[in-house]
Scaffold this motif. Structure first.
Motif, PDB file in Angstrom:
ATOM      1  N   GLU A 278       7.720  30.827  32.140  1.00 49.34           N
ATOM      2  CA  GLU A 278       6.375  31.357  32.331  1.00 49.34           C
ATOM      3  C   GLU A 278       5.352  30.303  31.919  1.00 49.34           C
ATOM      4  O   GLU A 278       5.579  29.519  31.014  1.00 49.34           O
ATOM      5  N   ALA A 279       4.225  30.322  32.582  1.00 49.41           N
ATOM      6  CA  ALA A 279       3.159  29.367  32.294  1.00 49.41           C
ATOM      7  C   ALA A 279       2.273  29.881  31.172  1.00 49.41           C
ATOM      8  O   ALA A 279       2.099  31.088  31.001  1.00 49.41           O
TER       9      ALA A 279
ATOM     10  N   THR B 299       6.571  34.840  39.615  1.00 46.84           N
ATOM     11  CA  THR B 299       5.460  33.950  39.945  1.00 46.84           C
ATOM     12  C   THR B 299       6.025  32.695  40.602  1.00 46.84           C
ATOM     13  O   THR B 299       7.162  32.306  40.322  1.00 46.84           O
TER      14      THR B 299
ATOM     15  N   TRP C  96      -4.283  27.573  40.178  1.00 45.37           N
ATOM     16  CA  TRP C  96      -3.570  27.999  38.978  1.00 45.37           C
ATOM     17  C   TRP C  96      -3.350  29.513  38.988  1.00 45.37           C
ATOM     18  O   TRP C  96      -2.257  29.996  38.713  1.00 45.37           O
TER      19      TRP C  96
ATOM     20  N   THR D 125       0.361  31.459  39.189  1.00 40.50           N
ATOM     21  CA  THR D 125       0.811  32.216  38.018  1.00 40.50           C
ATOM     22  C   THR D 125       0.664  33.728  38.188  1.00 40.50           C
ATOM     23  O   THR D 125       0.783  34.469  37.222  1.00 40.50           O
TER      24      THR D 125
ATOM     25  N   PHE E 189       5.246  29.744  39.902  1.00 36.43           N
ATOM     26  CA  PHE E 189       5.458  28.806  38.799  1.00 36.43           C
ATOM     27  C   PHE E 189       6.824  29.026  38.161  1.00 36.43           C
ATOM     28  O   PHE E 189       7.567  28.077  37.907  1.00 36.43           O
TER      29      PHE E 189
END
Length: 167
Positions: free
Chosen positions: A37-38, A28, A15, A19, A30
């Motif tokens: 965005e996460a 990122t 993770w 990110t 992601f």
């Protein structure tokens, strides 16, 4: 952490990798994959402004807008990667001085077939050969040291200048 417990930490490491902004793309992974965005799992437990002002309808509309923009973000990231590679290549090659090959020079030629047959430790250069004739720019006809022509033409990227000890 007890021995063998790395599997419990793996999702957290993945993770954080997905990110984290990368220098080459300024994005990122992601964001480049999903277009937005996460939200960190810890952010869901803490009352942050982003979590407090969450509106499902507005969020869905914004996600659709960001999905429309994801291709342009990916293109921009690709351009940054390419420009970074060009800068690195220029820095690496700034002191390289190529010596053009001419007729009569002695060269070694790369033998890819031998490497495929005998493994990665086999010698990939064979020769020496004489450059017999330049056919088109950077393409040459070779001959053995006795003057017997070699059947195919060779590009200069597969040739290496040969320096013999005998002068």
């Amino acid at each position: 952490m007890p021995k063998g417990a790395w599997t419990t930490e793996l999702p957290h490491v993945l993770w954080s990798h997905r990110t984290t902004h990368k220098i080459a793309t300024c994005e990122t992974p992601f964001t480049l994959t999903y277009g937005s965005e996460a939200v960190a799992p810890e952010e869901m437990n803490l009352p942050s402004l982003r979590v407090q002002t969450y509106n499902p309808k507005d969020n869905h509309r914004k996600l659709l807008e960001q999905l429309d923009m994801v291709e342009s973000r990916r293109d921009a990231a690709l351009e940054r990667i390419i420009s970074e590679k060009v800068k690195v290549a220029a820095s690496y090659n700034k002191k390289v001085r190529s010596l053009p090959l001419e007729e009569g020079d002695t060269v070694l030629k790369c033998d890819f077939q031998k490497r495929n047959e005998h493994g990665k430790l086999a010698a990939t250069w064979e020769g020496p050969f004489l450059i017999g004739k330049k056919t088109v720019p950077s393409t040459f006809r070779l001959a053995t040291m006795e003057g017997i022509p070699v059947s195919k033409t060779w590009n200069d990227m597969h040739l290496r200048r040969y320096y013999s000890d005998a002068v």
